[in-house]
Motif scaffolding. Structure first.
Motif, PDB file in Angstrom:
ATOM      1  N   MET A   1       0.767  -1.575   0.177  1.00  0.00           N
ATOM      2  CA  MET A   1       0.105  -0.095  -0.233  1.00  0.00           C
ATOM      3  C   MET A   1       1.226   1.017   0.092  1.00  0.00           C
ATOM      4  O   MET A   1       2.075   1.450   0.321  1.00  0.00           O
ATOM      5  CB  MET A   1      -0.921  -0.207   1.611  1.00  0.00           C
ATOM      6  CG  MET A   1      -1.985   1.151   1.201  1.00  0.00           C
ATOM      7  SD  MET A   1      -3.188   1.275   2.948  1.00  0.00           S
ATOM      8  CE  MET A   1      -3.886  -0.365   2.354  1.00  0.00           C
ATOM      9  N   ARG A   2       0.442   1.455  -1.040  1.00  0.00           N
ATOM     10  CA  ARG A   2       1.406   3.067  -0.780  1.00  0.00           C
ATOM     11  C   ARG A   2       0.744   4.448   0.166  1.00  0.00           C
ATOM     12  O   ARG A   2       0.337   4.348   0.822  1.00  0.00           O
ATOM     13  CB  ARG A   2       1.082   3.972  -2.160  1.00  0.00           C
ATOM     14  CG  ARG A   2       1.680   3.374  -3.513  1.00  0.00           C
ATOM     15  CD  ARG A   2       1.493   3.803  -4.784  1.00  0.00           C
ATOM     16  NE  ARG A   2       2.253   3.321  -5.517  1.00  0.00           N
ATOM     17  CZ  ARG A   2       2.244   3.374  -6.688  1.00  0.00           C
ATOM     18  NH1 ARG A   2       1.214   4.330  -7.027  1.00  0.00           N
ATOM     19  NH2 ARG A   2       2.546   3.124  -7.648  1.00  0.00           N
ATOM     20  N   HIS A   3       1.955   5.020   0.744  1.00  0.00           N
ATOM     21  CA  HIS A   3       1.540   6.159   1.574  1.00  0.00           C
ATOM     22  C   HIS A   3       0.253   7.366   1.471  1.00  0.00           C
ATOM     23  O   HIS A   3      -0.497   6.985   1.954  1.00  0.00           O
ATOM     24  CB  HIS A   3       2.941   6.871   1.847  1.00  0.00           C
ATOM     25  CG  HIS A   3       3.364   6.994   2.609  1.00  0.00           C
ATOM     26  ND1 HIS A   3       3.760   7.041   4.292  1.00  0.00           N
ATOM     27  CD2 HIS A   3       4.718   6.466   2.054  1.00  0.00           C
ATOM     28  CE1 HIS A   3       4.587   6.114   4.388  1.00  0.00           C
ATOM     29  NE2 HIS A   3       5.830   6.188   3.311  1.00  0.00           N
ATOM     30  N   GLN A   4      -0.112   7.581  -0.818  1.00  0.00           N
ATOM     31  CA  GLN A   4      -0.915   8.636  -0.834  1.00  0.00           C
ATOM     32  C   GLN A   4      -2.404   7.597  -0.494  1.00  0.00           C
ATOM     33  O   GLN A   4      -2.964   8.007  -0.131  1.00  0.00           O
ATOM     34  CB  GLN A   4      -0.857   9.038  -2.601  1.00  0.00           C
ATOM     35  CG  GLN A   4      -2.255   9.955  -2.184  1.00  0.00           C
ATOM     36  CD  GLN A   4      -1.572  10.020  -3.889  1.00  0.00           C
ATOM     37  OE1 GLN A   4      -0.974   9.539  -4.758  1.00  0.00           O
ATOM     38  NE2 GLN A   4      -1.817  11.136  -4.668  1.00  0.00           N
ATOM     39  N   THR A   5      -2.030   5.713  -0.698  1.00  0.00           N
ATOM     40  CA  THR A   5      -3.399   5.289  -0.608  1.00  0.00           C
ATOM     41  C   THR A   5      -4.567   5.469   0.651  1.00  0.00           C
ATOM     42  O   THR A   5      -5.421   5.340   1.434  1.00  0.00           O
ATOM     43  CB  THR A   5      -3.560   4.239  -1.286  1.00  0.00           C
ATOM     44  OG1 THR A   5      -2.838   4.198  -2.296  1.00  0.00           O
ATOM     45  CG2 THR A   5      -4.545   2.887  -1.199  1.00  0.00           C
ATOM     46  N   TYR A   6      -2.637   5.562   1.996  1.00  0.00           N
ATOM     47  CA  TYR A   6      -2.998   5.137   3.082  1.00  0.00           C
ATOM     48  C   TYR A   6      -4.105   6.112   3.883  1.00  0.00           C
ATOM     49  O   TYR A   6      -5.142   5.885   4.427  1.00  0.00           O
ATOM     50  CB  TYR A   6      -1.364   4.614   4.098  1.00  0.00           C
ATOM     51  CG  TYR A   6      -1.961   4.112   5.167  1.00  0.00           C
ATOM     52  CD1 TYR A   6      -2.446   2.756   5.789  1.00  0.00           C
ATOM     53  CD2 TYR A   6      -2.230   5.912   6.405  1.00  0.00           C
ATOM     54  CE1 TYR A   6      -2.531   2.390   6.965  1.00  0.00           C
ATOM     55  CE2 TYR A   6      -1.764   5.716   7.586  1.00  0.00           C
ATOM     56  CZ  TYR A   6      -2.554   4.029   8.293  1.00  0.00           C
ATOM     57  OH  TYR A   6      -2.619   3.923   9.647  1.00  0.00           O
ATOM     58  N   GLY A   7      -3.546   7.639   3.033  1.00  0.00           N
ATOM     59  CA  GLY A   7      -3.715   8.601   3.417  1.00  0.00           C
ATOM     60  C   GLY A   7      -4.997   8.833   2.785  1.00  0.00           C
ATOM     61  O   GLY A   7      -6.069   9.224   3.694  1.00  0.00           O
ATOM     62  N   LYS A   8      -5.840   8.669   2.234  1.00  0.00           N
ATOM     63  CA  LYS A   8      -6.870   8.515   1.903  1.00  0.00           C
ATOM     64  C   LYS A   8      -7.755   7.707   1.347  1.00  0.00           C
ATOM     65  O   LYS A   8      -8.585   7.410   2.582  1.00  0.00           O
ATOM     66  CB  LYS A   8      -6.763   7.576  -0.028  1.00  0.00           C
ATOM     67  CG  LYS A   8      -6.207   9.472  -0.786  1.00  0.00           C
ATOM     68  CD  LYS A   8      -6.143   8.890  -2.508  1.00  0.00           C
ATOM     69  CE  LYS A   8      -5.874   9.943  -3.661  1.00  0.00           C
ATOM     70  NZ  LYS A   8      -5.593   9.467  -5.224  1.00  0.00           N
ATOM     71  N   LEU A   9      -7.595   6.884   2.193  1.00  0.00           N
ATOM     72  CA  LEU A   9      -8.459   5.928   3.187  1.00  0.00           C
ATOM     73  C   LEU A   9      -8.285   5.985   4.584  1.00  0.00           C
ATOM     74  O   LEU A   9      -9.575   6.607   5.106  1.00  0.00           O
ATOM     75  CB  LEU A   9      -7.758   4.946   3.721  1.00  0.00           C
ATOM     76  CG  LEU A   9      -7.810   3.815   1.844  1.00  0.00           C
ATOM     77  CD1 LEU A   9      -6.873   1.950   2.620  1.00  0.00           C
ATOM     78  CD2 LEU A   9      -9.735   3.680   1.337  1.00  0.00           C
ATOM     79  N   ALA A  10      -7.375   7.078   5.150  1.00  0.00           N
ATOM     80  CA  ALA A  10      -8.090   7.710   6.707  1.00  0.00           C
ATOM     81  C   ALA A  10      -9.331   8.654   6.662  1.00  0.00           C
ATOM     82  O   ALA A  10      -9.468   9.153   7.271  1.00  0.00           O
ATOM     83  CB  ALA A  10      -6.629   8.008   7.262  1.00  0.00           C
ATOM     84  N   VAL A  11      -9.058   9.381   5.184  1.00  0.00           N
ATOM     85  CA  VAL A  11      -9.840  10.105   5.322  1.00  0.00           C
ATOM     86  C   VAL A  11     -11.395  10.093   4.883  1.00  0.00           C
ATOM     87  O   VAL A  11     -12.153  10.921   5.131  1.00  0.00           O
ATOM     88  CB  VAL A  11      -8.836  11.695   3.812  1.00  0.00           C
ATOM     89  CG1 VAL A  11      -9.971  12.585   3.445  1.00  0.00           C
ATOM     90  CG2 VAL A  11      -7.876  11.723   4.535  1.00  0.00           C
ATOM     91  N   LEU A  12     -11.115   8.827   3.988  1.00  0.00           N
ATOM     92  CA  LEU A  12     -12.657   8.391   3.708  1.00  0.00           C
ATOM     93  C   LEU A  12     -13.067   8.091   5.275  1.00  0.00           C
ATOM     94  O   LEU A  12     -14.134   7.995   5.119  1.00  0.00           O
ATOM     95  CB  LEU A  12     -12.287   7.171   3.081  1.00  0.00           C
ATOM     96  CG  LEU A  12     -13.865   6.866   2.694  1.00  0.00           C
ATOM     97  CD1 LEU A  12     -14.368   7.184   1.511  1.00  0.00           C
ATOM     98  CD2 LEU A  12     -13.190   5.557   1.251  1.00  0.00           C
ATOM     99  N   ALA A  13     -12.338   7.612   6.558  1.00  0.00           N
ATOM    100  CA  ALA A  13     -12.754   7.168   7.044  1.00  0.00           C
ATOM    101  C   ALA A  13     -13.452   8.172   7.928  1.00  0.00           C
ATOM    102  O   ALA A  13     -14.836   8.010   8.762  1.00  0.00           O
ATOM    103  CB  ALA A  13     -11.584   6.218   8.011  1.00  0.00           C
ATOM    104  N   PHE A  14     -12.844   9.123   8.214  1.00  0.00           N
ATOM    105  CA  PHE A  14     -12.845  10.444   8.847  1.00  0.00           C
ATOM    106  C   PHE A  14     -14.468  10.990   8.196  1.00  0.00           C
ATOM    107  O   PHE A  14     -15.257  11.427   9.466  1.00  0.00           O
ATOM    108  CB  PHE A  14     -11.766  11.685   9.341  1.00  0.00           C
ATOM    109  CG  PHE A  14     -12.267  12.307   9.542  1.00  0.00           C
ATOM    110  CD1 PHE A  14     -11.975  12.151  11.422  1.00  0.00           C
ATOM    111  CD2 PHE A  14     -12.725  13.587   9.390  1.00  0.00           C
ATOM    112  CE1 PHE A  14     -12.477  13.312  11.927  1.00  0.00           C
ATOM    113  CE2 PHE A  14     -12.908  15.044   9.846  1.00  0.00           C
ATOM    114  CZ  PHE A  14     -13.446  15.293  11.213  1.00  0.00           C
TER     115      PHE A  14
END
Length: 69
Positions: A1-14
């Motif tokens: 998993m890329r850093h960018q994908t991890y960040g996007k999923l975190a924003v989606l969860a929020f």
């Protein structure tokens, strides 16, 4: 998993957590509290499972077993 994908999923969860509160608040004004909880539950469960997935993925990256790319 890329850093960018991890960040996007975190924003989606929020965002999903916020959406679940909005659904709960607006439907509570129209229908009863129990029905409002039933309508908000799928979004809440999706957000909770995504947060758990991100937590486990973060632990794996922190421990070095599966680093982020």
């Amino acid at each position: 998993m890329r850093h960018q994908t991890y960040g996007k999923l975190a924003v989606l969860a929020f965002a999903l957590v916020l959406v679940s509160f909005v659904i709960l608040g607006f439907t509570r004004a129209i229908v009863g509290f129990r029905t409002a909880r039933l309508l908000a539950a799928p979004t809440t469960l999706l957000a909770a499972s995504l947060v758990c997935l991100l937590f486990v993925r973060g632990l794996l990256a922190w421990s070095g077993l599966r680093p982020l790319e």
